[in-house]
Design a protein around this motif. Sequence first.
Motif, short mmCIF file in Angstrom:
data_model
loop_
_atom_site.label_atom_id
_atom_site.label_comp_id
_atom_site.label_asym_id
_atom_site.label_seq_id
_atom_site.Cartn_x
_atom_site.Cartn_y
_atom_site.Cartn_z
N GLY A 128 0.75 -1.12 -0.04
CA GLY A 128 -0.07 -0.05 0.21
C GLY A 128 0.80 1.08 0.11
N ILE A 129 0.11 2.54 -0.20
CA ILE A 129 0.74 3.48 -0.14
C ILE A 129 1.17 4.12 1.33
CG2 ILE A 129 0.45 6.18 -0.46
CD1 ILE A 129 -1.30 5.38 -2.69
N CYS A 130 2.59 4.70 1.55
CA CYS A 130 2.95 4.87 3.04
C CYS A 130 1.88 5.63 3.95
CB CYS A 130 4.34 5.52 2.81
SG CYS A 130 4.22 7.35 2.13
N HIS A 131 1.31 6.65 3.25
CA HIS A 131 0.30 7.53 3.93
C HIS A 131 -0.78 6.55 4.65
CE1 HIS A 131 3.18 10.53 2.41
NE2 HIS A 131 2.70 10.15 1.16
N GLN A 132 -1.39 5.79 3.64
CA GLN A 132 -2.42 4.91 3.97
C GLN A 132 -1.99 3.98 5.08
OE1 GLN A 132 -5.09 4.45 0.96
NE2 GLN A 132 -6.42 2.98 1.76
N SER A 171 -3.43 7.37 -5.96
CA SER A 171 -2.91 8.31 -4.90
C SER A 171 -3.51 8.30 -3.71
CB SER A 171 -3.09 9.90 -5.47
OG SER A 171 -2.54 10.87 -4.30
N CYS A 172 -2.45 8.73 -2.62
CA CYS A 172 -3.14 8.52 -1.28
C CYS A 172 -4.18 9.56 -0.96
CB CYS A 172 -2.07 9.02 -0.32
SG CYS A 172 -0.96 10.50 -0.88
N THR A 173 -4.41 10.65 -1.62
CA THR A 173 -5.44 11.62 -1.33
C THR A 173 -6.91 11.01 -1.25
OG1 THR A 173 -3.99 13.01 -2.84
CG2 THR A 173 -6.39 13.84 -1.97
N ASN A 174 -7.27 10.22 -2.07
CA ASN A 174 -8.59 9.59 -2.11
C ASN A 174 -8.66 8.23 -2.05
OD1 ASN A 174 -10.56 12.04 -3.29
ND2 ASN A 174 -8.66 12.24 -4.47
N THR A 175 -7.69 7.42 -1.86
CA THR A 175 -7.86 6.10 -1.95
C THR A 175 -7.71 5.34 -0.58
OG1 THR A 175 -5.46 5.83 -2.64
CG2 THR A 175 -6.87 5.63 -4.24
N SER A 176 -7.61 6.33 0.59
CA SER A 176 -7.85 6.26 1.85
C SER A 176 -9.52 6.29 2.35
CB SER A 176 -6.93 6.86 2.66
OG SER A 176 -7.26 8.37 2.37
N ASN A 177 -10.26 6.77 1.19
CA ASN A 177 -11.60 7.21 1.80
C ASN A 177 -12.42 6.36 1.02
OD1 ASN A 177 -13.92 8.74 1.74
ND2 ASN A 177 -12.83 10.59 1.94
N PRO A 178 -13.14 5.39 1.81
CA PRO A 178 -14.24 4.41 1.41
C PRO A 178 -15.19 5.20 0.49
CG PRO A 178 -13.57 3.87 3.43
CD PRO A 178 -13.10 5.37 3.07
#
Length: 903
Positions: free
Chosen positions: A175-179, A447-454
């Motif tokens: 996964g992305i580091c931020h997520q 990207s981390c911006t939106n793919t952390s957001n269900p």
Amino acid sequence: MSSELTRTVQARLGLNGRDYHYYALDQAPGGTQLARLPKSLKVLTENLLRHGDHGLKEELQAMVDWLKHGHSEREIAFRPVRVLMQDFTGVPAVVDLAAMREAVKRLGGEVEKVNPQSAVDLVIDHSVMVDEFANEQAFATNVDLEMARNGERYAFLRWGQQTFDNFRVVPPGTGICHQVNLEYLGQTVWQQDTGDGTLICPDTLVGTDSHTTMINALGILGWGVGGIEAEAAMLGQPVSMRIPEVVGFKLTGSLREGMTATDLVLTVTEMLRNHGVVGKFVEFYGDGLASLPLADRATIANMAPEYGATCGFFPVDEETLRYLRLTGRAEQQLALVEAYSKAQGLWRNPGDEPVFTDTLALDMGEVEACLAGPKRPQDRVVLSRVPQAFELARGQSVSDSAESRLEGEGGQTAVGCEQAQKGTPFHLDGATHHLRDGAVVIAAITSCTNTSNPSVLMAAGLMARAAVEKGLTRAPWVKSSLAPGSRVVTRYLEAAGMMPALEALGFHLVGYGCTTCIGNSGPLPESIEAAIRKDDLTVASVLSGNRNFEGRIHPLVKTNWLASPPLVVAYALAGNMHVDLTKDALGTDKNGKPVYLKDIWPSQKAVAEAVAKVKTDMFSKEYGEVFDGDERWRAIDVTGSATFDWQDDSTYIRHPPFFSDMAAKPAPVTDIESARVLALLGDSVTTDHISPAGSIKADSPAGKYLQECGIKRKDFNSYGSRRGNHEVMMRGTFANIRIRNLMLDDVEGGETRHYPSGEQLSIYDAAMRYQDEGVPLVVVAGKEYGTGSSRDWAAKGTRLLGVRAVLARSYERIHRSNLIGMGVLPLEFSGDDSMESLGLSGEEQLSIRGLDGLNPGCRLTVAITDGDGKTREIEALCRIDTQDELTYYRHGGILHYVIRNML
């Protein structure tokens, strides 16, 4: 921690049979007044209290005084408990650590002293590229290619994982580091075993990616720093800073039906950019937070670099606990977060109104559907005006926001104009199509911006399902991709039954990583690239990311648009930016009837029902063995040794020259005499312009070097993947295809003019010639120099090219710090001075004097000698802002200082 004051403010907290101790703010001098501080500053104050030294009383008083003025000139030292890295910046950081061990060994010190002193997590997430897409084999093929391309880098990281203490690596394909940080690594309250028991404190961090700020959604204070500064932090050096101004952003109301977290964050970004928050904290407050899910908070916190703030902080509250529980954190940890946050005054209560430097407010009910583009994330455009914004973007600058440039256009539309209608024929999969200006050639959920957001991902899935049911398909020239932030995302998309519809529209899983947002979009089909080149078409990408700077996404894609995941799907269907999604059809259904966006846009109720399918066991399963990796990762064989076995023929990992001539004591700082201008740059030059990023062109200095090393073009990989090789990176510095050196007329790319010969050369070749001639170099620039990602090579490459100083109108925070960390002097024009007002052409020679008496914020004399031999003098502001920064500069860089301390 040994001072009398720190001993007197220690407090105890008993919880579920366990005993904790902490440093209580309410027991510190001025504790009653400190309670009125913004919560982000309370975290900084606790940090000072816990690491208290002889200046602690003055620092605490400075915090109390801050309440009177909303700002302070007091310099403080911030010591985060951990450091987060991604592999693009992590590999060179580990290379530097390995090189530091070599330097310590050469100078007679103890090699094992070179070890992280703080907890370090490195997440491999930046190396996967979208080579294969829109088929079931895409993920496996891309991962295979990633492992083949990066085997040498990954073996090096495995060596580091085995060799260094306090250093963990999350393998590729996770996964992305931020997520990963949000879903697993972040604790909100940190625990540390000491001789006196368990110490608790706020979880804090710095990261080598500017979007480290995403973790502020969990009440965890952290921000991005350069790799150089991060290395120093993990080696025990504090992050030096002034007590920041804090802008309070009050959120009220709630989003209307059909609006997304992306629409909200693009609105917030525009507002804060217009307000001006560079170098400041932003703290969100207000009762609107009660209805703002943590994933939406993460979306806003993530884009702090885009609105220019150091961080965008959200306080701890019930929603924080809900998210921690959802993501599988232990119940004891949840209880600790609640009890400690309330005891320390970090908990958000209804009606909280801390003292802020300044405030803004937004009723979330006023947010409209929007995108941002074509070249900057702060250029918000409401959805109905995107066609006009696209037309205005062609051949025009982005000095003003796209939305403001649309004012007064009278609602004119470009749809139907001659240029929009003409097309270039191309063949794909046995069919002939026409590619037109405005064509969407990349549609990426990334990207981390939106793919952390269900909520936005489920909305994309629901919309895809509705589109497929009506018989819609994506435009054939669209390269579509789905790159989630973690494996949990695909798990809940599958559980909700969304993947079949997404895949039917070409949004197959391509990898777990940043992909398109950082330029790893991969090649377009050859026939499409040929069509773009043939008629120099202006085409577009639409991505759910946070960065859309020119030249970043794909070298042939001139306009790039940030959008929510469901709008990414919509533009994949529409296929062109000239389509007005608010009134034009996306396509026709099975019966030939037009289908509009409103026909397939999901309701909030439907989205909420889908989000309810996200379960805790999904997180527990995916993060149960997060550091183990797959069989390919585990099969990488490395030998354990205290120092690294450098290979002279490696094109990925090379022993850097930063410490090769280093002596045990620093040489005196001397004036810079008769420096030549390497580049004359305008406003808003980003680290993407300066630092090597994206693909490597065959005819570039870096491409030529790799070919000389026997590397075939297909195996070039990206600049990011080769950050461990200084030979590649210094050749790629200032080599962005869109950079404009004002020393040359109408030339794009990394070119300059060598003086006194007047010959036009690549910036690298000119720098090497100057180096052979013994001539120091400077870079002259405009406002906001170094905006964008925290790329350490933007500073490292600058230094290796022989640049001794940069003279600019203003700087972005991280890059200014990185320049100092590499021993490059940042100077700022005074008053109304600028390259324009001074009539600089780049032919001048600059002498910078007074460096023997250097002090933070001092004024230095810059003597400018024109081509005709006439000399004039100006004053420039030294942007070494703190005593610690001055110390680092005097040593030639922050890592040089650390090595000498170890000796």
